[in-house]
Design an enzyme around this catalytic site. Structure first.
Site, PDB file in Angstrom:
ATOM      1  N   SER A   3       1.034  -1.000   0.158  1.00  0.00           N
ATOM      2  CA  SER A   3       0.059   0.021  -0.177  1.00  0.00           C
ATOM      3  C   SER A   3       0.454   1.464  -0.084  1.00  0.00           C
ATOM      4  O   SER A   3       2.019   1.513   0.230  1.00  0.00           O
ATOM      5  CB  SER A   3      -0.776   0.207   0.596  1.00  0.00           C
ATOM      6  OG  SER A   3      -1.265   1.467   1.635  1.00  0.00           O
ATOM      7  N   TYR A  27      -1.695  -0.632   9.699  1.00  0.00           N
ATOM      8  CA  TYR A  27      -1.907  -0.852   9.098  1.00  0.00           C
ATOM      9  C   TYR A  27      -0.678  -0.721   8.189  1.00  0.00           C
ATOM     10  O   TYR A  27      -0.623  -1.848   6.628  1.00  0.00           O
ATOM     11  CB  TYR A  27      -3.904   0.321   7.664  1.00  0.00           C
ATOM     12  CG  TYR A  27      -3.379  -0.846   6.507  1.00  0.00           C
ATOM     13  CD1 TYR A  27      -3.902  -1.677   5.871  1.00  0.00           C
ATOM     14  CD2 TYR A  27      -3.254   0.044   5.858  1.00  0.00           C
ATOM     15  CE1 TYR A  27      -4.114  -3.037   5.107  1.00  0.00           C
ATOM     16  CE2 TYR A  27      -3.706  -0.415   4.317  1.00  0.00           C
ATOM     17  CZ  TYR A  27      -3.590  -1.633   3.760  1.00  0.00           C
ATOM     18  OH  TYR A  27      -3.959  -2.581   2.790  1.00  0.00           O
ATOM     19  N   LYS A  31       1.799  -3.563   6.478  1.00  0.00           N
ATOM     20  CA  LYS A  31       2.526  -3.286   5.031  1.00  0.00           C
ATOM     21  C   LYS A  31       4.044  -3.461   5.108  1.00  0.00           C
ATOM     22  O   LYS A  31       4.351  -4.430   3.800  1.00  0.00           O
ATOM     23  CB  LYS A  31       1.703  -2.931   4.154  1.00  0.00           C
ATOM     24  CG  LYS A  31       0.115  -3.111   4.278  1.00  0.00           C
ATOM     25  CD  LYS A  31       0.157  -3.918   3.134  1.00  0.00           C
ATOM     26  CE  LYS A  31      -1.782  -4.591   2.842  1.00  0.00           C
ATOM     27  NZ  LYS A  31      -1.804  -5.226   1.782  1.00  0.00           N
ATOM     28  N   ASN A  76     -15.665   3.056   5.826  1.00  0.00           N
ATOM     29  CA  ASN A  76     -14.579   4.017   6.662  1.00  0.00           C
ATOM     30  C   ASN A  76     -14.108   5.267   4.984  1.00  0.00           C
ATOM     31  O   ASN A  76     -13.849   6.307   5.725  1.00  0.00           O
ATOM     32  CB  ASN A  76     -13.126   4.031   6.987  1.00  0.00           C
ATOM     33  CG  ASN A  76     -13.589   3.207   8.401  1.00  0.00           C
ATOM     34  OD1 ASN A  76     -14.459   3.939   9.168  1.00  0.00           O
ATOM     35  ND2 ASN A  76     -12.804   1.741   8.962  1.00  0.00           N
ATOM     36  N   LEU A  78     -14.253   6.905   1.512  1.00  0.00           N
ATOM     37  CA  LEU A  78     -14.531   8.085   0.802  1.00  0.00           C
ATOM     38  C   LEU A  78     -15.472   7.009  -0.194  1.00  0.00           C
ATOM     39  O   LEU A  78     -16.913   7.318  -0.741  1.00  0.00           O
ATOM     40  CB  LEU A  78     -13.695   8.505  -0.030  1.00  0.00           C
ATOM     41  CG  LEU A  78     -14.229   9.963  -1.103  1.00  0.00           C
ATOM     42  CD1 LEU A  78     -15.288  10.924  -0.301  1.00  0.00           C
ATOM     43  CD2 LEU A  78     -13.417  10.459  -1.427  1.00  0.00           C
ATOM     44  N   ARG A 109      -6.382  12.566  -3.640  1.00  0.00           N
ATOM     45  CA  ARG A 109      -5.580  11.109  -3.151  1.00  0.00           C
ATOM     46  C   ARG A 109      -5.833  10.842  -4.715  1.00  0.00           C
ATOM     47  O   ARG A 109      -5.939  10.942  -5.333  1.00  0.00           O
ATOM     48  CB  ARG A 109      -7.094   9.647  -2.653  1.00  0.00           C
ATOM     49  CG  ARG A 109      -6.940  10.420  -0.872  1.00  0.00           C
ATOM     50  CD  ARG A 109      -5.864   9.757  -0.723  1.00  0.00           C
ATOM     51  NE  ARG A 109      -5.474  10.002   1.000  1.00  0.00           N
ATOM     52  CZ  ARG A 109      -5.843  11.840   1.630  1.00  0.00           C
ATOM     53  NH1 ARG A 109      -5.290  12.247   0.898  1.00  0.00           N
ATOM     54  NH2 ARG A 109      -5.428  11.440   3.020  1.00  0.00           N
ATOM     55  N   GLY A 172      -4.711  11.891  11.331  1.00  0.00           N
ATOM     56  CA  GLY A 172      -3.804  10.835  10.653  1.00  0.00           C
ATOM     57  C   GLY A 172      -4.044  10.909   8.855  1.00  0.00           C
ATOM     58  O   GLY A 172      -2.863  10.569   8.667  1.00  0.00           O
TER      59      GLY A 172
HETATM   60  N1  UDP Z   1     -12.815  10.815   3.525  1.00  0.00           N
HETATM   61  C1  UDP Z   1     -13.771  11.987   3.898  1.00  0.00           C
HETATM   62  N2  UDP Z   1     -15.233  11.468   4.809  1.00  0.00           N
HETATM   63  C2  UDP Z   1     -15.410  10.150   4.838  1.00  0.00           C
HETATM   64  C3  UDP Z   1     -14.432   9.312   4.007  1.00  0.00           C
HETATM   65  C4  UDP Z   1     -12.628   9.746   3.236  1.00  0.00           C
HETATM   66  O1  UDP Z   1     -13.807  13.190   3.514  1.00  0.00           O
HETATM   67  O2  UDP Z   1     -16.238   9.508   5.485  1.00  0.00           O
HETATM   68  C5  UDP Z   1     -11.964  11.870   2.594  1.00  0.00           C
HETATM   69  C6  UDP Z   1     -10.341  11.674   3.690  1.00  0.00           C
HETATM   70  O3  UDP Z   1      -9.746  13.031   4.593  1.00  0.00           O
HETATM   71  C7  UDP Z   1      -9.381  12.069   2.433  1.00  0.00           C
HETATM   72  C8  UDP Z   1     -10.016  11.331   1.530  1.00  0.00           C
HETATM   73  O4  UDP Z   1     -11.601  11.565   1.654  1.00  0.00           O
HETATM   74  O5  UDP Z   1      -8.381  12.878   2.000  1.00  0.00           O
HETATM   75  C9  UDP Z   1     -10.037   9.958   1.020  1.00  0.00           C
HETATM   76  O6  UDP Z   1     -10.476   9.052   2.130  1.00  0.00           O
HETATM   77  P1  UDP Z   1     -10.139   7.532   1.987  1.00  0.00           P
HETATM   78  O7  UDP Z   1     -10.454   6.834   3.251  1.00  0.00           O
HETATM   79  O8  UDP Z   1     -10.720   6.447   1.293  1.00  0.00           O
HETATM   80  O9  UDP Z   1      -8.734   6.886   2.099  1.00  0.00           O
HETATM   81  P2  UDP Z   1      -6.776   7.617   2.293  1.00  0.00           P
HETATM   82  O10 UDP Z   1      -7.340   8.588   3.798  1.00  0.00           O
HETATM   83  O11 UDP Z   1      -6.935   6.202   3.101  1.00  0.00           O
HETATM   84  O12 UDP Z   1      -6.513   7.366   1.860  1.00  0.00           O
END
Ligand code: UDP
Length: 216
Positions: A3, A27, A31, A76, A78, A109, A172
């Site tokens: 990841s 996590y 990894k 969790n 997006l 992202r 985080g």
């Molecule tokens: N995010 C958000 N609301 C949610 C879930 C995620 O605003 O309910 C935002 C999060 O802060 C990040 C982006 O969407 O900027 C992608 O989050 P995700 O958890 O999908 O992936 P990761 O943070 O692990 O890269």
């Protein structure tokens, strides 16, 4: 299957495979531990081979609408969350911060269609036939999208309105993360072919099938 989380907070973008690794959540630590174990295993005998694939943000579903991700409880991530808002299973999207140092203030992202990710694995397996040792590859598109951009693309693809509310930043979370995908292109002959529209359309087809199944 590794990841991009192993990189931790980016010091320089786009993220290349040589970027220092410094995961800040369990996590990512797990990894990295797996990467290290596999690399030691390949280093221990000359005929051993492994390809370590650092996934960026895999989303969407198979184009058939029959294979996808169905997270238990409140999602969790997006994409699954937006999908559930579109079906009405969740009332509104909570956007975790709109004050990041990004063009529109929301997190950016590198989302990659799951089918491209699958094809990246096939390219990796082919590569490993003629390679000895461990080799790391980023699997991403090289392009970042903000939460707002994802939300608007999902609305366009589905014709549904996504109500949202701005919340505090999620602990985080980093502002921006996207891949340098050049190594995979040059050495695996692989690039991501599907864009945000396909990620949304295919993910939505799957989600609608799930909602239909749930009502039966
Ligand atoms: N995010 C958000 N609301 C949610 C879930 C995620 O605003 O309910 C935002 C999060 O802060 C990040 C982006 O969407 O900027 C992608 O989050 P995700 O958890 O999908 O992936 P990761 O943070 O692990 O890269």
């Amino acid at each position: 299957s590794s990841s991009a989380t192993v990189y931790g907070a980016p010091e320089k973008l786009p993220l290349t495979e040589t970027h220092r690794v410094s995961p800040f959540n369990p996590y990512g630590v797990s990894k990295l531990a797996a990467e290290n174990a596999i690399t030691r295993w390949t280093d221990a005998a000359p005929e051993r081979r492994a390809v370590l694939l650092r996934y960026f943000n895999p989303v969407g579903a198979h184009i058939s609408g029959k294979i996808g991700e169905n997270p238990k409880g409140r999602p969790n991530n997006l994409f699954p969350f937006i999908s559930q808002v579109a079906t009405g299973q969740q009332a509104e999207l909570e956007i975790y911060g709109d004050d990041y140092d990004t063009p529109d203030g929301t997190g950016v992202r590198d989302y990659i269609h799951i089918t491209d990710l699958v094809n990246g694995h096939i390219a990796g397996l082919a590569y490993a036939q003629n390679y000895k040792g461990s080799e790391i590859f980023n699997l991403g598109t090289g392009k970042g999208y903000s939460v707002y951009e994802v939300m608007r693309a999902f609305e366009a693809a589905t014709g549904r309105c996504i109500p949202y509310r701005i919340k505090d930043r999620r602990p985080g979370d980093i502002a921006i993360c996207y891949a340098d995908a050049a190594k995979a292109k040059n050495q695996l002959g692989w690039t991501a072919k599907l864009g945000l529209e396909e990620m949304c359309c295919d993910g939505w087809r799957w989600q609608e099938n799930q909602s239909g199944e749930a009502k039966k």
